[in-house]
Design a protein around this motif. Structure first.
Motif, mmCIF file in Angstrom:
data_model
loop_
_atom_site.group_PDB
_atom_site.id
_atom_site.type_symbol
_atom_site.label_atom_id
_atom_site.label_comp_id
_atom_site.label_asym_id
_atom_site.label_seq_id
_atom_site.Cartn_x
_atom_site.Cartn_y
_atom_site.Cartn_z
ATOM 1 N N GLU A 1 -3.529 -4.827 -3.923
ATOM 2 C CA GLU A 1 -4.623 -4.133 -3.223
ATOM 3 C C GLU A 1 -5.944 -4.268 -3.976
ATOM 4 O O GLU A 1 -6.999 -4.460 -3.354
ATOM 5 C CB GLU A 1 -4.264 -2.664 -2.986
ATOM 6 C CG GLU A 1 -3.090 -2.458 -2.044
ATOM 7 C CD GLU A 1 -3.244 -3.114 -0.678
ATOM 8 O OE1 GLU A 1 -4.392 -3.245 -0.179
ATOM 9 O OE2 GLU A 1 -2.227 -3.518 -0.097
ATOM 10 N N MET B 1 0.823 -1.195 0.000
ATOM 11 C CA MET B 1 0.000 0.000 0.000
ATOM 12 C C MET B 1 0.870 1.263 0.000
ATOM 13 O O MET B 1 0.457 2.283 -0.528
ATOM 14 C CB MET B 1 -0.916 -0.036 1.224
ATOM 15 C CG MET B 1 -1.839 1.133 1.292
ATOM 16 S SD MET B 1 -3.177 1.114 0.107
ATOM 17 C CE MET B 1 -4.268 -0.044 0.842
ATOM 18 N N LYS B 2 2.065 1.152 0.552
ATOM 19 C CA LYS B 2 2.956 2.306 0.670
ATOM 20 C C LYS B 2 3.251 2.952 -0.689
ATOM 21 O O LYS B 2 3.190 4.172 -0.841
ATOM 22 C CB LYS B 2 4.254 1.856 1.349
ATOM 23 C CG LYS B 2 5.294 2.925 1.493
ATOM 24 C CD LYS B 2 6.552 2.355 2.118
ATOM 25 C CE LYS B 2 7.720 3.243 1.825
ATOM 26 N NZ LYS B 2 8.994 2.625 2.144
ATOM 27 N N GLU B 3 3.572 2.136 -1.687
ATOM 28 C CA GLU B 3 3.896 2.669 -3.018
ATOM 29 C C GLU B 3 2.692 3.340 -3.665
ATOM 30 O O GLU B 3 2.818 4.361 -4.321
ATOM 31 C CB GLU B 3 4.425 1.554 -3.929
ATOM 32 C CG GLU B 3 5.753 0.990 -3.510
ATOM 33 C CD GLU B 3 6.871 2.023 -3.553
ATOM 34 O OE1 GLU B 3 6.938 2.788 -4.545
ATOM 35 O OE2 GLU B 3 7.673 2.072 -2.607
ATOM 36 N N ASP C 1 2.005 -3.416 -5.916
ATOM 37 C CA ASP C 1 1.185 -2.868 -4.844
ATOM 38 C C ASP C 1 -0.256 -2.674 -5.327
ATOM 39 O O ASP C 1 -1.214 -3.052 -4.649
ATOM 40 C CB ASP C 1 1.782 -1.522 -4.419
ATOM 41 C CG ASP C 1 1.521 -1.167 -2.970
ATOM 42 O OD1 ASP C 1 1.005 -2.005 -2.210
ATOM 43 O OD2 ASP C 1 1.836 -0.019 -2.595
ATOM 44 N N THR C 2 -0.408 -2.118 -6.506
ATOM 45 C CA THR C 2 -1.731 -1.846 -7.068
ATOM 46 C C THR C 2 -2.519 -3.129 -7.284
ATOM 47 O O THR C 2 -3.684 -3.234 -6.882
ATOM 48 C CB THR C 2 -1.589 -1.077 -8.398
ATOM 49 O OG1 THR C 2 -0.882 0.137 -8.151
ATOM 50 C CG2 THR C 2 -2.937 -0.773 -9.005
#
Length: 193
Positions: free
Chosen positions: A44, A1-3, A40-41
């Motif tokens: 999620e 989620m950070k990126e 990340d995308t």
């Protein structure tokens, strides 16, 4: 989620057609789209939907099309695209659309009556693109099982418009405010930051 948060928080805005456009590495590939951001995308997006009920992923060929393709590849699903240009196929159907930045016609390729689909889109602004996709898919006899997006630009009410005009709720990862020259992530998975 950070990126993903980093890609949409505190990004420069550009005014286009009276709306704030978010310059970001995921959709504009500026300066580049890193593997970590793509991973990340997709991770999620995969968390916010049930992929066991669908047999096809539908995306729109513009900025979010590659995200739909990555989801289809990751989850071993077929891919269909809504395109802006007709290819002259027999039975090709199209619908008029207008989104925040352009208008025209959309055409469906690769989905057919009875398919159970997941719509994957990059972001919601005015909601026009997703509304046109829903219209096109329903006309084709396709069953829409879920709709997911990476970002909801909360200042423009697109999610609410989609629900009001189509009856479909859209799930998104990030809620982003677009004011004051910079973007601001204000919610993650529907929870305020």
């Amino acid at each position: 989620m950070k990126e993903l948060i980093k890609a949409f928080h505190n990004q420069p805005l550009r005014r286009i057609n009276g709306r704030e456009y978010i310059l970001n590495p995921l959709l504009d590939h500026y300066p580049e789209t890193s593997y970590a951001l793509m991973e990340d995308t997709i991770l999620e997006l995969s968390r916010i939907t049930d992929l066991s009920k669908i047999d096809k992923i539908v995306g729109e060929e513009d900025r979010g099309g590659y995200i739909a393709a990555l989801m289809a590849f990751r989850h071993k699903k077929s891919l269909a695209m809504v395109k802006w240009n007709p290819c002259g196929l027999d039975g090709h159907i199209g619908v008029d659309f207008r989104n925040a930045y352009t208008s025209g016609k959309m055409y469906l390729n690769g989905a057919k009556k009875g398919d159970k689909v997941l719509i994957v889109e990059d972001l919601i602004d005015s909601g026009g693109t997703i509304i046109a996709m829903i219209s096109l898919l329903k006309y084709a006899g396709v069953e829409i099982c879920d709709i997911i997006t990476v970002v909801d630009k909360v200042d423009y009410g697109g999610r609410e418009r989609i629900l009001k005009e189509t009856g479909f709720s859209v799930k998104n990862i990030l809620g982003v405010a677009c004011r004051g020259g910079r973007s601001k992530v204000i919610s993650v998975l529907g929870i305020g930051t």
